[in-house]
Motif scaffolding. Structure first.
Motif, short mmCIF file in Angstrom:
data_model
loop_
_atom_site.label_atom_id
_atom_site.label_comp_id
_atom_site.label_asym_id
_atom_site.label_seq_id
_atom_site.Cartn_x
_atom_site.Cartn_y
_atom_site.Cartn_z
N GLY A 259 0.83 -1.20 0.00
CA GLY A 259 0.00 0.00 0.00
C GLY A 259 0.86 1.25 0.00
O GLY A 259 2.04 1.21 0.36
N ARG A 260 0.29 2.32 -0.46
CA ARG A 260 0.99 3.61 -0.37
C ARG A 260 0.07 4.50 0.47
O ARG A 260 -0.99 4.93 0.01
CB ARG A 260 1.19 4.20 -1.77
CG ARG A 260 2.05 5.44 -1.80
CD ARG A 260 2.18 5.91 -3.24
NE ARG A 260 3.11 7.02 -3.41
CZ ARG A 260 2.81 8.30 -3.22
NH1 ARG A 260 1.61 8.62 -2.79
NH2 ARG A 260 3.71 9.24 -3.43
N SER A 261 0.49 4.71 1.69
CA SER A 261 -0.35 5.46 2.62
C SER A 261 -0.10 6.96 2.49
O SER A 261 1.00 7.37 2.13
CB SER A 261 -0.04 5.06 4.07
OG SER A 261 0.00 3.67 4.20
N ASN A 262 -1.12 7.74 2.81
CA ASN A 262 -0.96 9.20 2.85
C ASN A 262 -1.15 9.71 4.28
O ASN A 262 -1.89 9.11 5.05
CB ASN A 262 -1.97 9.88 1.92
CG ASN A 262 -1.48 9.90 0.49
OD1 ASN A 262 -2.09 9.31 -0.39
ND2 ASN A 262 -0.35 10.57 0.26
N PHE A 263 -0.46 10.79 4.57
CA PHE A 263 -0.55 11.38 5.91
C PHE A 263 -0.93 12.85 5.86
O PHE A 263 -0.55 13.56 4.93
CB PHE A 263 0.80 11.28 6.64
CG PHE A 263 1.27 9.88 6.82
CD1 PHE A 263 0.86 9.15 7.92
CD2 PHE A 263 2.12 9.30 5.90
CE1 PHE A 263 1.30 7.84 8.10
CE2 PHE A 263 2.56 8.00 6.06
CZ PHE A 263 2.14 7.27 7.17
N VAL A 264 -1.66 13.27 6.89
CA VAL A 264 -1.84 14.70 7.13
C VAL A 264 -1.15 15.01 8.46
O VAL A 264 -0.92 14.11 9.26
CB VAL A 264 -3.34 15.10 7.20
CG1 VAL A 264 -3.98 14.97 5.84
CG2 VAL A 264 -4.08 14.26 8.23
N TYR A 265 -0.82 16.27 8.68
CA TYR A 265 -0.06 16.64 9.87
C TYR A 265 -0.86 17.61 10.72
O TYR A 265 -1.11 18.75 10.31
CB TYR A 265 1.29 17.24 9.45
CG TYR A 265 2.06 16.26 8.60
CD1 TYR A 265 2.84 15.25 9.20
CD2 TYR A 265 1.97 16.28 7.22
CE1 TYR A 265 3.51 14.31 8.43
CE2 TYR A 265 2.63 15.36 6.44
CZ TYR A 265 3.40 14.37 7.05
OH TYR A 265 4.05 13.44 6.29
N ARG A 266 -1.27 17.12 11.87
CA ARG A 266 -2.07 17.95 12.76
C ARG A 266 -1.15 18.65 13.75
O ARG A 266 -0.29 18.02 14.37
CB ARG A 266 -3.08 17.10 13.52
CG ARG A 266 -3.80 17.93 14.59
CD ARG A 266 -5.15 17.41 14.95
NE ARG A 266 -5.10 16.09 15.55
CZ ARG A 266 -6.18 15.39 15.88
NH1 ARG A 266 -7.39 15.89 15.65
NH2 ARG A 266 -6.07 14.22 16.40
N ILE A 267 -1.34 19.95 13.88
CA ILE A 267 -0.56 20.69 14.87
C ILE A 267 -1.08 20.32 16.25
O ILE A 267 -2.29 20.28 16.49
CB ILE A 267 -0.67 22.22 14.64
CG1 ILE A 267 -0.13 22.56 13.24
CG2 ILE A 267 0.11 22.98 15.72
CD1 ILE A 267 -0.39 23.99 12.83
N GLN A 268 -0.16 19.96 17.14
CA GLN A 268 -0.51 19.47 18.48
C GLN A 268 -1.59 20.31 19.15
O GLN A 268 -1.53 21.54 19.14
CB GLN A 268 0.74 19.51 19.37
CG GLN A 268 1.83 18.53 18.97
CD GLN A 268 1.61 17.17 19.59
OE1 GLN A 268 0.98 17.02 20.63
NE2 GLN A 268 2.14 16.14 18.94
N ASN A 269 -2.57 19.59 19.73
CA ASN A 269 -3.64 20.22 20.50
C ASN A 269 -4.47 21.24 19.72
O ASN A 269 -5.00 22.18 20.29
CB ASN A 269 -3.08 20.91 21.76
CG ASN A 269 -2.22 19.96 22.56
OD1 ASN A 269 -2.60 18.79 22.75
ND2 ASN A 269 -1.08 20.42 22.99
N THR A 270 -4.52 21.09 18.39
CA THR A 270 -5.38 21.99 17.61
C THR A 270 -6.16 21.13 16.63
O THR A 270 -5.97 19.92 16.57
CB THR A 270 -4.57 22.99 16.76
OG1 THR A 270 -3.87 22.25 15.75
CG2 THR A 270 -3.58 23.78 17.60
N ASN A 271 -7.00 21.75 15.84
CA ASN A 271 -7.68 21.06 14.75
C ASN A 271 -7.21 21.66 13.43
O ASN A 271 -7.95 21.79 12.48
CB ASN A 271 -9.20 21.18 14.93
CG ASN A 271 -9.93 20.06 14.18
OD1 ASN A 271 -9.30 19.09 13.74
ND2 ASN A 271 -11.23 20.20 14.02
N THR A 272 -5.93 22.07 13.45
CA THR A 272 -5.34 22.68 12.26
C THR A 272 -4.30 21.73 11.66
O THR A 272 -3.52 21.12 12.37
CB THR A 272 -4.66 24.01 12.62
OG1 THR A 272 -5.63 24.84 13.24
CG2 THR A 272 -4.08 24.69 11.40
N PHE A 273 -4.36 21.60 10.33
CA PHE A 273 -3.47 20.67 9.63
C PHE A 273 -2.54 21.46 8.72
O PHE A 273 -3.00 22.37 8.01
CB PHE A 273 -4.29 19.66 8.83
CG PHE A 273 -5.15 18.80 9.71
CD1 PHE A 273 -4.69 17.54 10.10
CD2 PHE A 273 -6.37 19.24 10.17
CE1 PHE A 273 -5.47 16.75 10.93
CE2 PHE A 273 -7.16 18.45 11.00
CZ PHE A 273 -6.71 17.20 11.39
#
Length: 1100
Positions: free
Chosen positions: A803-817
């Motif tokens: 598989g080729r997985s994708n990631f998003v990056y969440r800023i700690q303790n926020t709902n912002t990526f």
RNA sequence: GCCCGGGUGGUGGAAUAGGUAGACACGCAGGACUUAAAAUCCUGUGGGCAGUAAUGUCCGUGCGGGUUCAAUUCCCGCCCCGGGUACCA
């Protein structure tokens, strides 16, 4: 006109089904070709994009072969028995049959969308009674067979019974669990039950005691990988080692043939190597080590009398130096030229079925005995004609007298007796052997197996496996408690734990064995680093040349040293070897350190290299009858029972004696009964114990109510079921003749289709299915049911699609990526994101917000107006959100695009990640190919003759595709098609002479679009029945070549020159070129290399 | 530990009886067509340096050596990744 793949694919799939395009029949006038895929287990999750990879490859190859004129068998079916369906049933109460049928239906729907050329009329399902009837049938045949090493094949058990009736177990060279010895009289004296138990030792399907991981709390046996740290993976309940009586298949009998067969088949090196390792042939010697007199049978007092000191003398030395020297050469000569009678008798005695060891032409005092069993103090004299002579008679009497005085019993037989009735003579001997010994008991010796007999002088102790049969025999009363404790703790450790934990443990048995050559006492230990299942379950420890023995000697050094009278247990024997070094298990080097003068044995190895020393020691062992040369295999018999519901029932009931009996073949299939629940019972009995109708009425020959069991005519049926590999072992045979009710496969069908020419599947079956299947096939070959001894001629392992997985990056303790390249500025947590919401690593933020409630209010920090995801290659699985469903791809791009893209991804056998991103390229190619046939909306293929340029493109392509497909290089074929179509598009080629053959060429890869164009070209019938175009060299001839010209190996310029001119003209042309002057810097070239049609290199 | 297989651009991968490294695609950048989008087409795309440019030049197939006119390919010694197997005597 646009390429409407959805419509085209639907149309042709329906057309193929309606016209039964891929139905095949035996056609004796046509060459056959059998292409097989490993049939799938229909799991609830359906297919992901990785599953069809092998099917696509095999389909391309099948269609290609068909175009080349072969009658191609390309079937598909389902491996439908299995654990997941049963576990689902336990959880939900849904019958596995229901869920399995639903899964199969879903699989079929998915497969049908991909345009495979399977002959579905031959479909098999392993859980179908009409199919598993033949699985049960083979089992009955295995049950009723034994293996003869003499004939090297399986034979009916009835023949073995005849042999037992005639002469007992003597002289038989057959596969068995334990080497038994009994006479014909013994056999006749056995009860029916005893006879059945005896036969069990020889059957190819037998009930055997096997060590299993038993979890009492779960009421079931667990596989090794279901046990972690001694507790069950599920629930964490304690697991113990338990002996259980289970059905086994005597695969080990076929070890040699399974190994040799690998030489004749076209499998990959690595797969063959895996099987070779699994079979694990090793040549070595079995060596007998007598236990010390205090425990085993005594060695008598002869040594004392003949003046040789007791200590340091091997037990089999029953004469002194004086007599030895004068007699040994005579004895050797006699061993080498036995009479016919002696020979026959020796063969019988040494087959070891007697249960005791005999030696021949053995020195006792000043006499040479024909045969002697030292343990039983039995001498057998074979009298030839000269024994009747007067002087000889006196001598014989004298000898008998001497032997009797020394406790030997002398049994005299004549040559004639032996030749006339060997069985009677053997009976005589057996009777004498069965006289109870005057003192002690047991065999008085331990047999070890070693591949390194050359290290025999380094043996300083012995080790037995805890489960070894020798253990009770060697334990002394003093050590009993310690040994019991050790055995109990060993039982608690699972096999896996034993292997992973490097803790060295062990216990002294209290006994000593004698070194077979030096007579030194060797303490006998028990340790779980020795495996009961390999060799004899006992080893001679050579700490100087085996790292495991060394570790053991280190651990128990103090005790060992004391037991050896203060001597160091580590005795190096090979020059330059040092236990302080990494590799002291040396297999090269010169031998040193053979015993010095004063040792009674005549073997010296000093100065030899290891190989020579092994050979010489083996010879010595044979000559002095200290053991025998032996080949050992690692391959073990297959455990064939499972305490499960969802599997094939055994066609077996238990008679009044509790012995298994096979059902009559006419009664098959024995159908799986209904049960109220699919769990084992509370008392740990298998699920079939719950069946209300699970008894066998042997009179009416049918299944009846369990309650009716009376053990007179109605008996209990076997309640275990068969394992997964049972149904898959012969499915390739059933495809040849799937509806035959009289036979697994008819002779006619089998002789036509023979075996699988090309088998494609995953590498995970290397040591399971692919061994069992070969075993099963060889057995059927012995029976004469099949005509080929190997089932799969060529085998290819397709690589895994990762598989080729994708990631998003969440800023700690926020709902912002934050987008990929900006993430380093923040403290972020990567989260898997569903790859189906990502395109070219750009996240569809609206889909993402809609994905889960917690992301509804997500904010994004973009780069260049986009949210870029990170990626990684991982296993394709739901939890990674990287599963791609082929149905989605087919809907968006069509099956032809999917087929070609899967091939284009890389070499078939290589593992590679799935990345939907690249698929556009292949889809564009098909559209471009389609457009070649059209001018605007009009189909515009012309009948003008093709030009040279076009013919060159076509014929080059034909050759390339043919070679590539034969080599399974499908990825390069796809590139070649792209190049060809690009070139033709550039030439605006719309000529039938080119496009028609091109369409045939492409049809194995993209069958739907090619069928459509084939019919637009005005051809009737399926393109699958077209003929593969022949390439002609004449269209490919080039008359000039652009030579790369290098100076000192560096490419400087290119020069086009005609082909076929002599090398010196090429050289002149190059040197005279104005560009050359620059690179020669006025010097004369030292050397000019011209390779015609390749390169020119000037050395300055 | 042992036995296989493999390391090549941003990505998937081409090319080995030694002979133009990066085919074919993806992606990216720029352009054409279009009101726009989709679709399609064209151009460029291994890296560094020099030059407005055409171009020139050096470095580049895991690392270090070697053989050769020529090495991704052959030899020797390492490193890393993937798979199989594991007290098999």
């Amino acid at each position: 006109m646009d390429y409407n793949f959805a419509e085209i694919e639907k149309k042709w799939q329906a057309w193929w089904a309606e016209n039964q395009t891929f139905r095949v029949q035996v056609a004796p006038d046509k060459p056959k070709f059998y292409v097989l895929d490993m049939f799938p287990y229909p799991s609830g999750a359906g297919l992901h994009v990785g599953h069809p990879l092998g099917y696509i490859a095999s389909d391309i190859y099948s269609r290609f072969r068909r175009l080349r004129g072969f009658n191609v068998l390309h079937p598909m079916g389902y491996d439908a028995y299995g654990l997941p369906a049963e576990q689902y049933a336990i959880q939900t109460g849904q019958h596995p049959e229901v869920t399995t049928a639903a899964n199969i239906q879903r699989y079929r729907q998915q497969l049908d969308k991909l345009g495979f050329s399977f002959d579905w009329s031959r479909e098999v399902k392993t859980c179908d009674p009409a199919y598993y009837k033949w699985t049960q049938w083979v089992f009955i045949r295995l049950f009723n067979s034994f293996y003869s090493y003499e004939k090297n094949k399986a034979l009916p058990i009835a023949e073995l019974v005849q042999a037992f009736e005639a002469s007992g177990a003597a002289g038989l060279h057959v596969a068995c669990g334990k080497e038994l010895s009994f006479s014909a009289a013994d056999w006749h004296a056995m009860s029916e039950k005893e006879k059945q138990e005896t036969l069990m030792n020889y059957r190819l399907a037998y009930l055997g005691d096997t060590m299993v991981n038993w979890c009492a709390a779960l009421g079931t046996v667990l596989a090794n990988d279901e046990v972690v740290n001694g507790v069950s993976l599920r629930g964490g309940y304690p697991v113990e080692q338990k002996v259980m009586r289970q059905w086994c298949l005597r695969v080990s009998a076929y070890a040699e043939r399974l190994l040799n067969g690998l030489d004749d088949i076209d499998w990959t090196v690595s797969l063959k190597e895996t099987q070779r390792n699994w079979i694990g042939r090793s040549e070595g010697a079995e060596i007998h080590l007598p236990l010390t007199p205090s425990k085993g049978g005594g060695t008598g007092t002869l040594q004392k009398e003949t003046g040789v000191p007791r200590k340091g003398v091997p037990h089999y030395h029953t004469t002194g130096k004086l007599y030895w020297n004068s007699n040994i050469d005579n004895a050797r000569a006699m061993r080498k030229s036995p009479t016919q009678a002696e020979n026959i008798l020796w063969e019988m005695l040494r087959a070891k079925n007697m249960g005791y060891r005999f030696r021949r032409q053995h020195l006792i005092g000043n006499f040479i005995a024909d045969f002697v069993c030292l343990e039983k103090k039995l001498v057998i004299e074979v009298d030839g004609g000269h024994h009747k002579a007067a002087g000889q008679k006196e001598y014989d009497e004298q000898r008998t007298c001497f032997l009797n005085e020394h406790d030997f019993y002398v049994l005299r037989v004549t040559n004639e007796e032996v030749l006339a009735d060997t069985a009677a003579v053997l009976q005589k001997i057996t009777r004498r052997l069965n006289v109870p010994p005057s003192s002690g008991g047991g065999r008085g010796e331990v047999v070890v197996f070693t591949t390194r007999p050359d290290t025999i002088f380094g043996v300083t102790f012995m080790v037995l496996a805890p489960e070894s049969d020798y253990v009770p025999e060697v334990v002394t009363p003093r050590q009993q408690q310690a040994v019991n404790d050790y055995l109990a703790s060993a039982k608690r450790r699972t096999e896996r734990e034993r292997m992973s934990g490097h803790k060295v443990t062990g216990v002294f048995s209290g006994s000593y064995a004698l070194h077979p050559l030096t007579g030194e006492p060797l303490p006998v230990w028990i340790s779980d680093y020795v495996l009961a299942g390999y060799g004899t379950g006992a080893i001679m420890a050579v700490p100087a040349h085996d790292s495991r023995d060394y570790a053991f000697a280190k651990q128990f050094g103090k005790e060992l040293r004391a037991q050896l009278g203060g001597k160091d247990p580590v005795v190096p024997l090979i020059e330059g070897c040092d236990v302080s070094m990494e590799s002291f298990d040396a297999k090269e080097g010169k031998m040193i350190n053979s015993p010095q003068a004063g040792c009674p044995c005549r073997l010296t190895l000093n100065g030899l290299d290891v190989q020579e020393a092994i050979a010489k020691t083996k010879e010595y062992i044979e000559e002095y009858d200290l053991g025998r040369i032996r080949v050992n295999y690692r391959l073990r018999d297959a455990i064939f029972s499972r305490q499960r519901y969802w599997g094939e029932p055994f066609p077996v009931y238990y008679d009044a004696c509790g012995m298994p009996q096979a059902l009559p073949e006419e009664a098959l299939p024995l159908e799986l009964p209904e049960v109220d629940k699919f769990l084992p019972t509370g008392t740990g009995e298998p699920p079939l114990s719950r069946a209300a109708h699970w008894a066998w009425d042997s009179v009416r020959k049918k299944v009846v109510a369990t309650a009716d069991i009376d053990n007179k005519t109605v008996f209990a049926l076997e309640r275990n079921t068969m394992p997964g590999f049972a149904g898959s072992s012969a499915y390739y045979l059933r495809y040849m003749d799937p509806h035959n009710e009289e036979a697994l496969v008819s002779r006619e069908n089998n002789e036509y289709w023979r075996n699988v020419d090309l088998y494609i599947g995953g590498t995970e079956h290397a040591t399971g299915h692919l061994i069992y299947s070969r075993f099963w096939n060889k057995f059927l070959f012995d029976l004469g049911v099949v005509c080929e001894s190997e089932p799969f001629k060529k085998l290819i392992n397709q690589g895994m699609i990762q598989g080729r997985s994708n990631f998003v990056y969440r800023i700690q303790n926020t709902n912002t990526f934050v987008s990929l390249n900006l993430k380093d500025r923040y403290d972020v947590t990567p989260l898997h994101v569903d790859v189906n919401m990502v395109s070219n690593d750009v996240l569809d933020v609206d889909k993402f917000r809609a994905w889960r409630p917690e992301f509804a209010g997500a904010e994004f920090i973009l780069e260049d107006g986009k949210y870029l995801c990170g990626w990684a290659v991982e296993k394709m699985s739901k939890s990674m959100y990287n599963v791609v469903n082929p149905d989605d791809i087919v809907e968006k791009y069509g099956a032809d695009t999917l087929r070609m893209y899967e091939m284009f991804l890389g070499p078939l056998e290589q593992s590679k990640p799935w990345d939907t991103n690249g698929i556009d390229g292949v889809h564009r190619f098909l559209k471009k190919y389609w457009r070649l046939f059209f001018e605007g909306d009009a189909f515009a293929v012309s009948d003008e003759p093709a030009g040279t340029q076009e013919l060159k493109i076509l014929h080059r392509l034909i050759k390339k595709i043919q070679v590539d497909v034969e080599n399974f290089s499908f990825n390069t074929s796809v590139s070649a098609f792209m190049i060809g179509v690009n070139e033709l598009a550039e030439l605006k080629c719309r000529k039938r002479a080119i496009l028609q053959p091109l369409t045939v060429l492409l049809s194995p890869f993209a069958p739907h679009i090619c069928e459509e164009l084939w019919s637009l070209l005005g051809r009737s019938g399926s393109i699958a029945d077209a003929a593969f175009p022949e390439y002609e060299e004449k269209y490919m001839v080039e008359n000039s070549f652009e030579y790369p010209v290098s100076f000192n190996g560096k490419l400087r310029f290119k020069k086009t020159l005609p082909l076929g001119i002599p090398a010196r003209e090429i050289e002149a042309a190059v040197l005279n070129d104005e560009q050359s002057a620059k690179y020669m810097e006025g010097k004369t070239p030292k050397k000019v290399i011209v390779v015609e049609g390749k390169i020119v290199n000037v050395v300055v």
